[in-house]
Design a protein around this motif. Structure first.
Motif, mmCIF file in Angstrom:
data_model
loop_
_atom_site.group_PDB
_atom_site.id
_atom_site.type_symbol
_atom_site.label_atom_id
_atom_site.label_comp_id
_atom_site.label_asym_id
_atom_site.label_seq_id
_atom_site.Cartn_x
_atom_site.Cartn_y
_atom_site.Cartn_z
ATOM 1 N N ARG A 259 0.868 -1.183 0.000
ATOM 2 C CA ARG A 259 0.000 0.000 0.000
ATOM 3 C C ARG A 259 0.902 1.229 0.000
ATOM 4 N NH1 ARG A 259 -5.444 0.354 3.296
ATOM 5 N NH2 ARG A 259 -5.448 -1.703 2.340
ATOM 6 N N GLY A 260 0.689 2.099 -1.005
ATOM 7 C CA GLY A 260 1.598 3.242 -1.149
ATOM 8 C C GLY A 260 2.972 2.687 -1.455
ATOM 9 N N ASP A 261 3.945 3.043 -0.643
ATOM 10 C CA ASP A 261 5.269 2.459 -0.864
ATOM 11 C C ASP A 261 5.636 1.496 0.263
ATOM 12 O OD1 ASP A 261 6.037 4.089 1.246
ATOM 13 O OD2 ASP A 261 7.980 4.552 0.321
ATOM 14 N N LYS A 262 4.626 1.056 1.004
ATOM 15 C CA LYS A 262 4.908 0.189 2.153
ATOM 16 C C LYS A 262 4.517 -1.279 1.909
ATOM 17 C CE LYS A 262 3.894 -0.075 7.066
ATOM 18 N NZ LYS A 262 2.973 0.356 8.102
ATOM 19 N N ILE A 263 5.399 -2.168 2.331
ATOM 20 C CA ILE A 263 5.085 -3.605 2.290
ATOM 21 C C ILE A 263 4.264 -3.893 3.548
ATOM 22 C CG2 ILE A 263 6.016 -5.951 2.255
ATOM 23 C CD1 ILE A 263 8.641 -4.697 1.093
ATOM 24 N N LYS B 273 8.640 -7.095 6.200
ATOM 25 C CA LYS B 273 7.277 -6.708 6.569
ATOM 26 C C LYS B 273 7.267 -5.337 7.256
ATOM 27 C CE LYS B 273 3.314 -9.061 8.579
ATOM 28 N NZ LYS B 273 2.912 -10.316 9.184
ATOM 29 N N GLY B 274 6.426 -4.449 6.724
ATOM 30 C CA GLY B 274 6.291 -3.117 7.325
ATOM 31 C C GLY B 274 7.268 -2.084 6.788
ATOM 32 N N LYS B 275 8.208 -2.535 5.938
ATOM 33 C CA LYS B 275 9.219 -1.603 5.412
ATOM 34 C C LYS B 275 8.762 -0.987 4.084
ATOM 35 C CE LYS B 275 12.602 -2.703 8.434
ATOM 36 N NZ LYS B 275 13.154 -4.020 8.479
ATOM 37 N N VAL C 269 8.978 -0.264 0.109
ATOM 38 C CA VAL C 269 9.365 -1.124 -1.022
ATOM 39 C C VAL C 269 10.776 -0.800 -1.514
ATOM 40 C CG1 VAL C 269 7.066 -1.704 -1.894
ATOM 41 C CG2 VAL C 269 8.195 0.397 -2.662
ATOM 42 N N LYS C 270 11.259 0.392 -1.179
ATOM 43 C CA LYS C 270 12.612 0.787 -1.613
ATOM 44 C C LYS C 270 13.664 -0.167 -1.062
ATOM 45 C CE LYS C 270 11.560 5.670 -2.071
ATOM 46 N NZ LYS C 270 10.937 6.516 -1.096
ATOM 47 N N ILE C 271 13.351 -0.829 0.049
ATOM 48 C CA ILE C 271 14.309 -1.760 0.653
ATOM 49 C C ILE C 271 14.642 -2.912 -0.303
ATOM 50 C CG2 ILE C 271 12.673 -3.319 1.834
ATOM 51 C CD1 ILE C 271 14.616 -3.261 4.224
ATOM 52 N N LEU C 272 13.727 -3.195 -1.229
ATOM 53 C CA LEU C 272 13.958 -4.295 -2.175
ATOM 54 C C LEU C 272 15.189 -4.038 -3.045
ATOM 55 C CD1 LEU C 272 10.270 -5.060 -3.221
ATOM 56 C CD2 LEU C 272 11.672 -6.275 -1.550
ATOM 57 N N ASN C 273 15.536 -2.751 -3.221
ATOM 58 C CA ASN C 273 16.734 -2.418 -3.999
ATOM 59 C C ASN C 273 18.016 -2.718 -3.224
ATOM 60 O OD1 ASN C 273 15.280 -1.324 -6.195
ATOM 61 N ND2 ASN C 273 14.930 0.544 -5.018
ATOM 62 N N ASP C 274 17.894 -2.762 -1.898
ATOM 63 C CA ASP C 274 19.097 -2.913 -1.062
ATOM 64 C C ASP C 274 19.381 -4.349 -0.651
ATOM 65 O OD1 ASP C 274 19.204 -0.163 -1.152
ATOM 66 O OD2 ASP C 274 18.021 0.056 0.681
ATOM 67 N N ILE C 275 18.386 -5.213 -0.812
ATOM 68 C CA ILE C 275 18.568 -6.602 -0.380
ATOM 69 C C ILE C 275 19.372 -7.362 -1.444
ATOM 70 C CG2 ILE C 275 17.343 -8.750 0.194
ATOM 71 C CD1 ILE C 275 16.642 -6.723 2.196
#
Ligand code: FES
Length: 116
Positions: free
Chosen positions: A44-48, A73-75, A77-83
């Motif tokens: 939702r929005g940019d949040k997982i 969870k709760g982060k 979506v930008k975190i997907l670039n860092d994983i």
């Protein structure tokens, strides 16, 4: 021998299941063993807001998916670039033999299919 945390996540996996009407659904198969994993995400929005995994897999792939989904969870979506691989192996305690790397990184392979 796996770290205790890996065994604990295998026995009591977090976020196991399927999200009904997910925003995103991705599946991957380990060509070497035939195990397969599916991730469903509610964004939702940019949040997982929620993320779950399902499928058939060994202890390592289950623990990896459990730890990874718990982390995401709760982060944003930008975190997907860092994983990346290094991050996931660190999450698992870093002592994965080369033969099992494919198991450990299977959930990440699924995540990388998500178009951002
Ligand atoms: Fe199949 Fe580990 S043996 S994913």
């Amino acid at each position: 021998m796996y770290k205790e945390e890996i065994l604990e996540h295998f026995k009591n996996p977090r976020n196991k299941g399927v999200i009904e009407k997910p925003s995103v659904r991705v599946s991957v198969k380990n060509a070497l063993c035939g195990d397969a994993i599916t991730l469903t995400l509610a964004i939702r929005g940019d949040k997982i807001e929620d993320i779950k995994f399902s499928g058939i897999g060994c202890a390592l792939v289950t623990a990896s998916a459990s730890l990874l989904t718990e982390h995401l969870k709760g982060k944003s979506v930008k975190i997907l670039n860092d994983i990346n691989d290094t991050f996931v192996l660190k999450l698992l305690g870093g002592e994965i033999t080369p033969a099992r790397i494919g198991c450990a990184l299977l959930p990440l392979k699924a995540l990388k299919q998500i178009k951002k």
